[in-house]
Design a protein around this motif. Structure first.
Motif, short mmCIF file in Angstrom:
data_model
loop_
_atom_site.label_atom_id
_atom_site.label_comp_id
_atom_site.label_asym_id
_atom_site.label_seq_id
_atom_site.Cartn_x
_atom_site.Cartn_y
_atom_site.Cartn_z
N GLU A 1 0.89 -1.15 -0.13
CA GLU A 1 -0.03 0.15 0.03
C GLU A 1 0.89 1.17 -0.03
N GLU A 2 2.24 1.05 0.25
CA GLU A 2 3.03 2.33 0.13
C GLU A 2 2.88 3.23 -0.93
N LYS A 3 2.76 2.50 -2.27
CA LYS A 3 2.60 3.20 -3.41
C LYS A 3 1.24 4.18 -3.47
N GLU B 1 1.30 7.99 -3.75
CA GLU B 1 0.43 8.52 -4.59
C GLU B 1 -0.34 9.82 -4.34
N ASN B 2 -1.03 9.38 -3.12
CA ASN B 2 -1.96 10.41 -2.58
C ASN B 2 -1.42 11.50 -2.17
N TYR B 3 -0.15 11.50 -1.41
CA TYR B 3 0.63 12.44 -1.22
C TYR B 3 1.37 13.14 -2.12
N ILE C 1 0.77 7.16 -13.11
CA ILE C 1 0.20 6.00 -12.96
C ILE C 1 0.63 5.17 -11.93
N SER C 2 -0.52 4.17 -11.25
CA SER C 2 0.16 3.57 -10.13
C SER C 2 -0.29 2.17 -10.66
#
Length: 128
Positions: free
Chosen positions: A79-81, A85-87, A100-101
């Motif tokens: 979930e770190e990605k 991405e949110n940050y 893109i994630s």
């Protein structure tokens, strides 16, 4: 052939591997997180706050390295990605970046490089 600056970021809770997409070679920078390995439910309120600060510093360090890039691929096993991405979406210059994630399991360095190269080669060949 490839005029936009593109980078792949393989990220987990321990480190981020920044893999720049280039025509003839791959360049990787590794940024290590300074987050303590403890069970979340055992952390005190102060330790949780400290861990959040450490994660924020980890993300800020990554962002400093990726500012000049236009295309960003974020991938990794956990979930770190999504947290990164949110940050990143809350950052001031985010609107200039195409992000893109994608989900990816643990990989060797060679697999990470191939993943980034294949993704961007495919992306750019579709645009032509």
């Amino acid at each position: 052939m490839y005029t936009t600056k593109s980078i792949g970021i393989w990220i987990d809770h321990v480190s981020a591997h920044l893999i720049e997409f280039r025509k003839l070679r791959v360049e990787t920078v590794i940024i290590r997180a300074k987050i303590k390995e403890k069970d979340k439910y055992l952390l005190t309120k102060e330790e949780t706050s400290d861990e959040n600060d450490q994660q924020q510093n980890f993300f800020k360090n990554i962002i400093e390295h990726i500012k000049p890039f236009e295309n960003i691929l974020i991938f990794g096993p956990n979930e770190e990605k999504h947290l990164f991405e949110n940050y990143l979406r809350n950052e001031e210059n985010f609107d200039q970046m195409k992000v893109i994630s994608l989900i990816a399991d643990k990989m060797t360095d060679n697999h990470k490089h191939a993943y980034v190269n294949n993704y961007f080669k495919t992306l750019f060949s579709k645009k032509q």
